[in-house]
Design a protein around this motif. Sequence first.
Motif, PDB file in Angstrom:
ATOM      1  N   ALA A 199      34.252  23.314  13.337  1.00 44.53           N
ATOM      2  CA  ALA A 199      34.507  24.677  12.867  1.00 44.53           C
ATOM      3  C   ALA A 199      35.991  24.880  12.562  1.00 44.53           C
ATOM      4  CB  ALA A 199      34.036  25.682  13.913  1.00 44.53           C
ATOM      5  N   GLU A 200      36.858  24.348  13.428  1.00 46.16           N
ATOM      6  CA  GLU A 200      38.299  24.468  13.183  1.00 46.16           C
ATOM      7  C   GLU A 200      38.707  23.747  11.900  1.00 46.16           C
ATOM      8  OE1 GLU A 200      40.126  22.994  16.697  1.00 46.16           O
ATOM      9  OE2 GLU A 200      39.585  24.722  17.938  1.00 46.16           O
ATOM     10  N   LYS A 201      38.107  22.593  11.658  1.00 49.60           N
ATOM     11  CA  LYS A 201      38.420  21.861  10.421  1.00 49.60           C
ATOM     12  C   LYS A 201      37.995  22.672   9.196  1.00 49.60           C
ATOM     13  CE  LYS A 201      37.668  17.476   8.040  1.00 49.60           C
ATOM     14  NZ  LYS A 201      37.300  18.124   6.782  1.00 49.60           N
ATOM     15  N   PHE A 202      36.778  23.246   9.260  1.00 52.31           N
ATOM     16  CA  PHE A 202      36.324  24.074   8.142  1.00 52.31           C
ATOM     17  C   PHE A 202      37.253  25.269   7.939  1.00 52.31           C
ATOM     18  CE2 PHE A 202      31.664  22.613   8.683  1.00 52.31           C
ATOM     19  CZ  PHE A 202      31.933  21.522   7.875  1.00 52.31           C
ATOM     20  N   THR A 203      37.687  25.879   9.055  1.00 52.58           N
ATOM     21  CA  THR A 203      38.588  27.038   8.954  1.00 52.58           C
ATOM     22  C   THR A 203      39.918  26.633   8.333  1.00 52.58           C
ATOM     23  OG1 THR A 203      37.561  28.026  10.922  1.00 52.58           O
ATOM     24  CG2 THR A 203      39.713  28.854  10.275  1.00 52.58           C
ATOM     25  N   ALA A 204      40.466  25.492   8.775  1.00 50.77           N
ATOM     26  CA  ALA A 204      41.737  25.020   8.226  1.00 50.77           C
ATOM     27  C   ALA A 204      41.610  24.694   6.738  1.00 50.77           C
ATOM     28  CB  ALA A 204      42.215  23.791   8.998  1.00 50.77           C
ATOM     29  N   ASP A 205      40.499  24.035   6.377  1.00 51.83           N
ATOM     30  CA  ASP A 205      40.282  23.717   4.955  1.00 51.83           C
ATOM     31  C   ASP A 205      40.158  24.999   4.131  1.00 51.83           C
ATOM     32  OD1 ASP A 205      40.345  21.075   5.643  1.00 51.83           O
ATOM     33  OD2 ASP A 205      38.169  20.796   5.633  1.00 51.83           O
ATOM     34  N   GLY A 206      39.460  25.996   4.690  1.00 60.71           N
ATOM     35  CA  GLY A 206      39.312  27.264   3.979  1.00 60.71           C
ATOM     36  C   GLY A 206      40.640  27.978   3.805  1.00 60.71           C
ATOM     37  N   ALA A 207      41.461  27.963   4.885  1.00 62.49           N
ATOM     38  CA  ALA A 207      42.771  28.603   4.797  1.00 62.49           C
ATOM     39  C   ALA A 207      43.662  27.900   3.765  1.00 62.49           C
ATOM     40  CB  ALA A 207      43.446  28.601   6.170  1.00 62.49           C
ATOM     41  N   TYR A 208      43.573  26.564   3.701  1.00 62.27           N
ATOM     42  CA  TYR A 208      44.359  25.812   2.725  1.00 62.27           C
ATOM     43  C   TYR A 208      43.929  26.159   1.294  1.00 62.27           C
ATOM     44  CZ  TYR A 208      46.105  21.832   0.045  1.00 62.27           C
ATOM     45  OH  TYR A 208      46.698  21.041  -0.896  1.00 62.27           O
ATOM     46  N   GLU A 209      42.622  26.190   1.060  1.00 61.82           N
ATOM     47  CA  GLU A 209      42.122  26.541  -0.261  1.00 61.82           C
ATOM     48  C   GLU A 209      42.502  27.977  -0.613  1.00 61.82           C
ATOM     49  OE1 GLU A 209      40.690  24.678  -2.458  1.00 61.82           O
ATOM     50  OE2 GLU A 209      40.627  22.878  -1.211  1.00 61.82           O
ATOM     51  N   ALA A 210      42.435  28.896   0.385  1.00 65.06           N
ATOM     52  CA  ALA A 210      42.805  30.294   0.131  1.00 65.06           C
ATOM     53  C   ALA A 210      44.280  30.407  -0.238  1.00 65.06           C
ATOM     54  CB  ALA A 210      42.494  31.146   1.358  1.00 65.06           C
ATOM     55  N   SER A 211      45.154  29.628   0.453  1.00 61.58           N
ATOM     56  CA  SER A 211      46.583  29.678   0.135  1.00 61.58           C
ATOM     57  C   SER A 211      46.852  29.176  -1.279  1.00 61.58           C
ATOM     58  CB  SER A 211      47.369  28.847   1.153  1.00 61.58           C
ATOM     59  OG  SER A 211      47.042  27.469   1.052  1.00 61.58           O
ATOM     60  N   ILE A 212      46.108  28.150  -1.695  1.00 63.56           N
ATOM     61  CA  ILE A 212      46.270  27.644  -3.064  1.00 63.56           C
ATOM     62  C   ILE A 212      45.867  28.724  -4.076  1.00 63.56           C
ATOM     63  CG2 ILE A 212      45.396  25.975  -4.740  1.00 63.56           C
ATOM     64  CD1 ILE A 212      45.198  23.941  -2.506  1.00 63.56           C
ATOM     65  N   ILE A 213      44.746  29.393  -3.809  1.00 61.47           N
ATOM     66  CA  ILE A 213      44.273  30.441  -4.717  1.00 61.47           C
ATOM     67  C   ILE A 213      45.261  31.604  -4.752  1.00 61.47           C
ATOM     68  CG2 ILE A 213      42.443  32.135  -5.102  1.00 61.47           C
ATOM     69  CD1 ILE A 213      40.491  30.100  -3.885  1.00 61.47           C
ATOM     70  N   ARG A 214      45.756  32.022  -3.555  1.00 63.14           N
ATOM     71  CA  ARG A 214      46.721  33.125  -3.519  1.00 63.14           C
ATOM     72  C   ARG A 214      48.003  32.765  -4.261  1.00 63.14           C
ATOM     73  NH1 ARG A 214      44.766  34.019   1.851  1.00 63.14           N
ATOM     74  NH2 ARG A 214      46.385  32.619   2.657  1.00 63.14           N
ATOM     75  N   ASN A 215      48.520  31.567  -4.048  1.00 62.18           N
ATOM     76  CA  ASN A 215      49.743  31.141  -4.733  1.00 62.18           C
ATOM     77  C   ASN A 215      49.555  31.135  -6.246  1.00 62.18           C
ATOM     78  OD1 ASN A 215      51.048  30.802  -2.278  1.00 62.18           O
ATOM     79  ND2 ASN A 215      50.557  28.621  -2.144  1.00 62.18           N
ATOM     80  N   ASP A 216      48.386  30.674  -6.686  1.00 63.44           N
ATOM     81  CA  ASP A 216      48.120  30.642  -8.124  1.00 63.44           C
ATOM     82  C   ASP A 216      48.042  32.065  -8.691  1.00 63.44           C
ATOM     83  OD1 ASP A 216      47.336  29.099 -10.557  1.00 63.44           O
ATOM     84  OD2 ASP A 216      45.499  30.273 -10.320  1.00 63.44           O
ATOM     85  N   VAL A 217      47.367  32.969  -7.937  1.00 59.45           N
ATOM     86  CA  VAL A 217      47.288  34.361  -8.386  1.00 59.45           C
ATOM     87  C   VAL A 217      48.666  35.014  -8.408  1.00 59.45           C
ATOM     88  CG1 VAL A 217      46.381  36.643  -7.800  1.00 59.45           C
ATOM     89  CG2 VAL A 217      44.895  34.642  -7.650  1.00 59.45           C
ATOM     90  N   ASP A 218      49.470  34.790  -7.350  1.00 60.43           N
ATOM     91  CA  ASP A 218      50.828  35.348  -7.317  1.00 60.43           C
ATOM     92  C   ASP A 218      51.659  34.835  -8.484  1.00 60.43           C
ATOM     93  OD1 ASP A 218      50.144  36.703  -5.026  1.00 60.43           O
ATOM     94  OD2 ASP A 218      51.060  35.247  -3.655  1.00 60.43           O
TER      95      ASP A 218
END
Length: 297
Positions: A199-218
Motif C-alpha cells: 500500500a505504501e508503494k502504491f501511495t508513493a507511486d501515486g504521489a510521484y505521478e501526481a507531482s508530475i501532473i501538477r508540475n506539468d499543469v503549473d
Amino acid sequence: MKRKSKAVLILAAVLVLLAVVGISSSVYTVQENEYACTVRFSKIEKTVSEPGLYFKVPYVDTIKTFPKTIMIYDIPPSEVLTSDQKSMTVDSYVLWNIRDPLTFYQTLGSIGEAELRLNALAYNALKNAMGVLEQSQIINQADASERNDIYEAITDEVAGYAATYGIEVTDMKVKRLDLPEDNEQAVYARMISDRNQIAEKFTADGAYEASIIRNDVDRQVSILVSDARAEAASIEAEGEREYMRILADAYNTPDKRAFYEFNLSLDALKDSLSGEQKTIILGKDSPLAQLLVNPEE
C-alpha cells in the motif's frame, strides 16, 4: 407298524430339512455394487464381480463381500513442516475404491485396515510435498491452479502406493490448509506488514505521478499567463501609440494647442477648488490668474 411309519416320517422330515439347509447354504447372491470372494480354508478360491445367484460348497466355503463403489475417507488433520521449518495443519480426504478384491483381501482384508493404510500413505505424501516448499509458496494469493499441481502430485504418489493393495485412488483433495495456533498470529502479522508495504508503494507511486501532473499543469499555466501578459502589454502599448497619434493629430495647430492648454488650466482650477477650502493664492503671472482676471483674453 404305526411306530415304524412315524419313524419314517420323522426321518424324511429330517432329510428334507437337511436338504433345505444344504441347498440354502450352497447358494449366495451378489449385488450390483459389491464383489463377492469365495473363501475356503482362509484362501480365496473365486472372485465374482457380476450380480446374480451363485453356488458354493456348503459348510466349507464362506463368502466375503467388498464394496465396488467409490468411498470417501476423511483423513484426520495432521501437521507437516515446510522447507523453511514452519508447521502447517493439513485437513484432507481421499476418494478410493477396491480395484482388485483378491489383492485387497490378501494384503489388507478389511475396510478399516485400508483406511489406516491410506492415512499413512496420505500423510507421507503430504509431508514429502510440503517439505520441499516454503510456507509463502503454499499460502499466498497466487492462482489456485499452481496449488492444484501440488495436489495432483500428492494424489499420484498416494495412488501409486495404494495400487499395491488392490486399491484405486481416484482423487485426493485438501479441504483446509491452515496454520497452527502457535504461529498463526505471527504469520498474520507478516501478511499485514507485506500488504502495508504494498500500500505504501502504491501511495508513493501515486504521489510521484501526481507531482508530475501538477508540475506539468503549473508549467502550462505559467506559459499561458506569461503569453497573456505579453499580449496584454502589446495591446496596451499599441493603444498608447494610437492615443498619442490621435492626440497629436487633434492639436497639430497653434489654436488647437492653445485650446488644449486652456482646457488643462480649467481642469487644474477645478481640482484646486474641489475641497472645503475655496480660497487659492495665485501670482499675477500665473496662467490660472490670467484666466480668472481676463477670461476673454
